[in-house]
Design a protein around this motif. Structure first.
Motif, PDB file in Angstrom:
ATOM      1  N   GLU A 140       0.824  -1.212   0.000  1.00  0.00           N
ATOM      2  CA  GLU A 140       0.000   0.000   0.000  1.00  0.00           C
ATOM      3  C   GLU A 140       0.859   1.264   0.000  1.00  0.00           C
ATOM      4  O   GLU A 140       0.525   2.233  -0.685  1.00  0.00           O
ATOM      5  CB  GLU A 140      -0.960   0.000   1.187  1.00  0.00           C
ATOM      6  CG  GLU A 140      -2.035  -1.047   1.099  1.00  0.00           C
ATOM      7  CD  GLU A 140      -2.956  -0.883  -0.105  1.00  0.00           C
ATOM      8  OE1 GLU A 140      -3.126   0.248  -0.606  1.00  0.00           O
ATOM      9  OE2 GLU A 140      -3.502  -1.902  -0.556  1.00  0.00           O
ATOM     10  N   LEU A 141       1.973   1.253   0.747  1.00  0.00           N
ATOM     11  CA  LEU A 141       2.860   2.416   0.728  1.00  0.00           C
ATOM     12  C   LEU A 141       3.424   2.650  -0.671  1.00  0.00           C
ATOM     13  O   LEU A 141       3.531   3.799  -1.116  1.00  0.00           O
ATOM     14  CB  LEU A 141       4.014   2.240   1.725  1.00  0.00           C
ATOM     15  CG  LEU A 141       3.743   2.583   3.177  1.00  0.00           C
ATOM     16  CD1 LEU A 141       4.997   2.326   4.013  1.00  0.00           C
ATOM     17  CD2 LEU A 141       3.314   4.016   3.332  1.00  0.00           C
ATOM     18  N   TYR A 177      -0.386  12.787   5.164  1.00  0.00           N
ATOM     19  CA  TYR A 177      -1.212  12.303   4.061  1.00  0.00           C
ATOM     20  C   TYR A 177      -1.024  10.801   3.869  1.00  0.00           C
ATOM     21  O   TYR A 177      -2.004  10.062   3.698  1.00  0.00           O
ATOM     22  CB  TYR A 177      -0.864  13.045   2.770  1.00  0.00           C
ATOM     23  CG  TYR A 177      -1.490  12.433   1.543  1.00  0.00           C
ATOM     24  CD1 TYR A 177      -2.833  12.648   1.255  1.00  0.00           C
ATOM     25  CD2 TYR A 177      -0.749  11.627   0.690  1.00  0.00           C
ATOM     26  CE1 TYR A 177      -3.421  12.069   0.143  1.00  0.00           C
ATOM     27  CE2 TYR A 177      -1.324  11.048  -0.422  1.00  0.00           C
ATOM     28  CZ  TYR A 177      -2.663  11.280  -0.685  1.00  0.00           C
ATOM     29  OH  TYR A 177      -3.231  10.699  -1.788  1.00  0.00           O
ATOM     30  N   VAL A 178       0.234  10.346   3.911  1.00  0.00           N
ATOM     31  CA  VAL A 178       0.526   8.928   3.711  1.00  0.00           C
ATOM     32  C   VAL A 178      -0.126   8.103   4.813  1.00  0.00           C
ATOM     33  O   VAL A 178      -0.738   7.060   4.543  1.00  0.00           O
ATOM     34  CB  VAL A 178       2.057   8.684   3.656  1.00  0.00           C
ATOM     35  CG1 VAL A 178       2.374   7.209   3.646  1.00  0.00           C
ATOM     36  CG2 VAL A 178       2.668   9.364   2.446  1.00  0.00           C
ATOM     37  N   ARG A 179      -0.051   8.559   6.036  1.00  0.00           N
ATOM     38  CA  ARG A 179      -0.637   7.821   7.161  1.00  0.00           C
ATOM     39  C   ARG A 179      -2.160   7.776   7.057  1.00  0.00           C
ATOM     40  O   ARG A 179      -2.792   6.753   7.317  1.00  0.00           O
ATOM     41  CB  ARG A 179      -0.197   8.475   8.464  1.00  0.00           C
ATOM     42  CG  ARG A 179      -0.558   7.678   9.685  1.00  0.00           C
ATOM     43  CD  ARG A 179       0.050   8.264  10.925  1.00  0.00           C
ATOM     44  NE  ARG A 179      -0.301   7.441  12.075  1.00  0.00           N
ATOM     45  CZ  ARG A 179      -0.239   7.842  13.316  1.00  0.00           C
ATOM     46  NH1 ARG A 179       0.209   9.052  13.587  1.00  0.00           N
ATOM     47  NH2 ARG A 179      -0.578   7.055  14.293  1.00  0.00           N
ATOM     48  N   GLY A 239      10.711  15.013   1.055  1.00  0.00           N
ATOM     49  CA  GLY A 239       9.355  15.102   0.528  1.00  0.00           C
ATOM     50  C   GLY A 239       8.418  14.120   1.211  1.00  0.00           C
ATOM     51  O   GLY A 239       7.263  14.441   1.505  1.00  0.00           O
ATOM     52  N   LEU A 240       8.906  12.905   1.449  1.00  0.00           N
ATOM     53  CA  LEU A 240       8.077  11.898   2.126  1.00  0.00           C
ATOM     54  C   LEU A 240       7.804  12.283   3.574  1.00  0.00           C
ATOM     55  O   LEU A 240       6.702  12.055   4.085  1.00  0.00           O
ATOM     56  CB  LEU A 240       8.752  10.526   2.049  1.00  0.00           C
ATOM     57  CG  LEU A 240       8.749   9.864   0.677  1.00  0.00           C
ATOM     58  CD1 LEU A 240       9.612   8.613   0.704  1.00  0.00           C
ATOM     59  CD2 LEU A 240       7.338   9.536   0.240  1.00  0.00           C
ATOM     60  N   LYS A 241       8.802  12.871   4.238  1.00  0.00           N
ATOM     61  CA  LYS A 241       8.591  13.297   5.626  1.00  0.00           C
ATOM     62  C   LYS A 241       7.549  14.405   5.697  1.00  0.00           C
ATOM     63  O   LYS A 241       6.740  14.446   6.629  1.00  0.00           O
ATOM     64  CB  LYS A 241       9.908  13.755   6.244  1.00  0.00           C
ATOM     65  CG  LYS A 241      10.815  12.617   6.624  1.00  0.00           C
ATOM     66  CD  LYS A 241      12.100  13.111   7.255  1.00  0.00           C
ATOM     67  CE  LYS A 241      13.009  11.930   7.587  1.00  0.00           C
ATOM     68  NZ  LYS A 241      14.306  12.382   8.132  1.00  0.00           N
ATOM     69  N   SER A 242       7.549  15.304   4.713  1.00  0.00           N
ATOM     70  CA  SER A 242       6.560  16.384   4.736  1.00  0.00           C
ATOM     71  C   SER A 242       5.160  15.869   4.399  1.00  0.00           C
ATOM     72  O   SER A 242       4.167  16.461   4.806  1.00  0.00           O
ATOM     73  CB  SER A 242       6.960  17.499   3.776  1.00  0.00           C
ATOM     74  OG  SER A 242       6.857  17.077   2.440  1.00  0.00           O
ATOM     75  N   ALA A 243       5.075  14.763   3.660  1.00  0.00           N
ATOM     76  CA  ALA A 243       3.778  14.185   3.292  1.00  0.00           C
ATOM     77  C   ALA A 243       3.379  13.039   4.218  1.00  0.00           C
ATOM     78  O   ALA A 243       2.462  12.286   3.902  1.00  0.00           O
ATOM     79  CB  ALA A 243       3.845  13.687   1.854  1.00  0.00           C
ATOM     80  N   GLU A 244       4.038  12.918   5.362  1.00  0.00           N
ATOM     81  CA  GLU A 244       3.791  11.787   6.260  1.00  0.00           C
ATOM     82  C   GLU A 244       2.348  11.732   6.745  1.00  0.00           C
ATOM     83  O   GLU A 244       1.752  10.659   6.828  1.00  0.00           O
ATOM     84  CB  GLU A 244       4.737  11.861   7.458  1.00  0.00           C
ATOM     85  CG  GLU A 244       4.621  10.693   8.400  1.00  0.00           C
ATOM     86  CD  GLU A 244       5.589  10.785   9.566  1.00  0.00           C
ATOM     87  OE1 GLU A 244       5.322  10.105  10.569  1.00  0.00           O
ATOM     88  OE2 GLU A 244       6.586  11.506   9.472  1.00  0.00           O
ATOM     89  N   THR A 303      -3.093   2.729  13.234  1.00  0.00           N
ATOM     90  CA  THR A 303      -2.320   3.083  12.043  1.00  0.00           C
ATOM     91  C   THR A 303      -0.945   3.512  12.517  1.00  0.00           C
ATOM     92  O   THR A 303      -0.831   4.432  13.327  1.00  0.00           O
ATOM     93  CB  THR A 303      -2.993   4.225  11.265  1.00  0.00           C
ATOM     94  OG1 THR A 303      -4.313   3.812  10.925  1.00  0.00           O
ATOM     95  CG2 THR A 303      -2.221   4.522  10.003  1.00  0.00           C
ATOM     96  N   PRO A 304       0.098   2.838  12.047  1.00  0.00           N
ATOM     97  CA  PRO A 304       1.433   3.125  12.583  1.00  0.00           C
ATOM     98  C   PRO A 304       1.962   4.486  12.166  1.00  0.00           C
ATOM     99  O   PRO A 304       1.625   5.009  11.102  1.00  0.00           O
ATOM    100  CB  PRO A 304       2.292   2.004  11.992  1.00  0.00           C
ATOM    101  CG  PRO A 304       1.562   1.541  10.794  1.00  0.00           C
ATOM    102  CD  PRO A 304       0.122   1.773  11.050  1.00  0.00           C
ATOM    103  N   GLN A 305       2.786   5.041  13.047  1.00  0.00           N
ATOM    104  CA  GLN A 305       3.525   6.259  12.734  1.00  0.00           C
ATOM    105  C   GLN A 305       4.703   5.837  11.858  1.00  0.00           C
ATOM    106  O   GLN A 305       5.488   4.967  12.242  1.00  0.00           O
ATOM    107  CB  GLN A 305       4.014   6.925  14.011  1.00  0.00           C
ATOM    108  CG  GLN A 305       4.796   8.179  13.779  1.00  0.00           C
ATOM    109  CD  GLN A 305       5.250   8.796  15.091  1.00  0.00           C
ATOM    110  OE1 GLN A 305       4.761   8.452  16.168  1.00  0.00           O
ATOM    111  NE2 GLN A 305       6.204   9.703  14.997  1.00  0.00           N
TER     112      GLN A 305
END
Length: 135
Positions: A18-19, A76-78, A69-74, A90-92
């Motif tokens: 899913e990620l 949204y991703v979560r 970029g992924l850290k800033s969108a964390e 839902t994990p951090q």
């Protein structure tokens, strides 16, 4: 380190899949390189934390920019992960740049160079130097 249970292994595989889809199709951040893949995911047994190992095909700057970029969108991703995967918690997510593939390719090139140099230094004939029979 504790051995993963079958349930934990399945959760890791599902979260990884899913990620990968979320990163590939959902995030529009220009810092995230198009050739980004999720190598492995480790979710803790209590489902509170998750380490996602990310590989980026490109230079070191592209990898660092992708992780930023992924850290800033964390968030949204979560949120997307919570919507797609039905888990108790839902994990951090912590994104980690994994350079093991790049390291392996580099080592393979170095080994190829060394073997090429060794073959270049060998004499052409491989005949035995003495005429004595071996016992």
């Amino acid at each position: 380190m504790r051995k993963n249970s079958i349930k934990n292994t399945r959760i890791n595989m599902e979260v990884q899949r899913e990620l990968s889809e979320i990163i590939r199709g959902g995030i529009k951040d220009p810092r995230i390189h198009p050739m980004t893949s999720v190598i492995a995911v480790e979710v803790t047994p209590d489902l509170k934390y998750c380490k996602a190992y990310i590989s980026v095909l490109g230079n070191e700057d592209a990898g660092k920019a992708t992780i930023e970029g992924l850290k800033s969108a964390e968030g949204y991703v979560r949120r997307e992960l919570a919507r797609r995967v039905n888990l108790r918690n839902t994990p951090q997510i912590k994104f980690i740049l994994d350079q093991s593939i790049e390291y392996g390719v580099n080592m393979s090139h170095l080994i190829d160079e060394v073997t090429k140099d060794l073959h270049a230094g060998e004499p052409e004939s491989h005949e035995p130097e003495s005429d004595e029979p071996l016992d």
